[in-house]
Design a protein around this motif. Sequence first.
Motif, PDB file in Angstrom:
ATOM      1  N   UNK A 128     -52.732 -15.788  -7.177  1.00  0.00           N
ATOM      2  CA  UNK A 128     -52.352 -15.826  -5.765  1.00  0.00           C
ATOM      3  C   UNK A 128     -50.919 -15.335  -5.606  1.00  0.00           C
ATOM      4  N   UNK A 129     -50.778 -14.247  -4.853  1.00  0.00           N
ATOM      5  CA  UNK A 129     -49.477 -13.656  -4.583  1.00  0.00           C
ATOM      6  C   UNK A 129     -49.151 -13.757  -3.100  1.00  0.00           C
ATOM      7  N   UNK A 130     -47.901 -13.933  -2.804  1.00  0.00           N
ATOM      8  CA  UNK A 130     -47.471 -13.982  -1.411  1.00  0.00           C
ATOM      9  C   UNK A 130     -47.412 -12.583  -0.811  1.00  0.00           C
TER      10      UNK A 130
ATOM     11  N   UNK B 294     -55.950 -22.190  -4.078  1.00  0.00           N
ATOM     12  CA  UNK B 294     -57.004 -21.976  -5.065  1.00  0.00           C
ATOM     13  C   UNK B 294     -58.128 -22.992  -4.922  1.00  0.00           C
ATOM     14  N   UNK B 295     -57.791 -24.273  -4.839  1.00  0.00           N
ATOM     15  CA  UNK B 295     -58.823 -25.307  -4.745  1.00  0.00           C
ATOM     16  C   UNK B 295     -59.533 -25.235  -3.401  1.00  0.00           C
ATOM     17  N   UNK B 296     -58.801 -24.924  -2.332  1.00  0.00           N
ATOM     18  CA  UNK B 296     -59.438 -24.786  -1.020  1.00  0.00           C
ATOM     19  C   UNK B 296     -60.453 -23.650  -1.030  1.00  0.00           C
TER      20      UNK B 296
ATOM     21  N   UNK C 244     -50.961 -20.555  -8.515  1.00  0.00           N
ATOM     22  CA  UNK C 244     -52.403 -20.781  -8.624  1.00  0.00           C
ATOM     23  C   UNK C 244     -53.162 -19.521  -8.985  1.00  0.00           C
ATOM     24  N   UNK C 245     -54.350 -19.748  -9.551  1.00  0.00           N
ATOM     25  CA  UNK C 245     -55.264 -18.669  -9.925  1.00  0.00           C
ATOM     26  C   UNK C 245     -56.684 -19.118  -9.623  1.00  0.00           C
ATOM     27  N   UNK C 246     -57.578 -18.153  -9.505  1.00  0.00           N
ATOM     28  CA  UNK C 246     -58.989 -18.470  -9.305  1.00  0.00           C
ATOM     29  C   UNK C 246     -59.836 -17.518 -10.138  1.00  0.00           C
TER      30      UNK C 246
END
Length: 242
Positions: A66-68, A90-92, A124-126
Amino acid sequence: MQIKTTQLGHVAWCETTAQQLAPQDFAVDGWRDNNAVVGQSKGRYTTWFVKTANSDSSQTWVLRHYWRGGMMEKFSRDAYLYTGLKRTRAVAELTILETLYQEGFAVPRPIAANVERFGLWYRADIIIEHVAGANDLVAYLSHNSMTESQWYLLGETIAKFHQRGVYHADLNAKNILLAHGQFYLIDFDRGELRTPHPTWQQANLDRLLRSLKKEHAKLTTLQFSQQHWQQLLAGYQSVNPI
């Protein structure tokens, strides 16, 4: 969804995932060391395609950090304020994907999410499963035309998501995949499950139309016209009149 607490944060994985993952599984370097990186997709940032080595059967996964974007990118490229695990991006996103996947919607199979905390912030990562044989709508329309029935089907597909209350924060042509005659929606970052309402549903459609027009302006051979959009709307209205 199951969650494992690590030294740095949390790893969450879905019930459909056969194996538990560790934080290092979300770093591309480890996959590269094992010669398991099989592709990449470059947009503003790189998304990696990696091949698992399960004993039963291998799978291709999509690994995304996740990048801004926008103004906040100037202050931090990938740090977000931590306000609770379920509220992390990520969790959402993983939660929405798991709900929709279990209900039979055309979304990629969710695998796992990684949230690493440091003070008041997190990164975060997914990981999701790669949709085999898929092309995004821009890539497909760059070389192929869709039939009237395909545009109609796309409209029906979007309408079914909207009826379920699926708000897609970035419904654009690159976040729609076509594989084996079926349309998939991807990238549910900042998406929500909310009460269906014509206002946000129409805004979603307007965003998609702007995206298709923008892509057509960049590539005039893109197989898209106002007639195609009317065919999509006909399919949409047949399921979810607004």
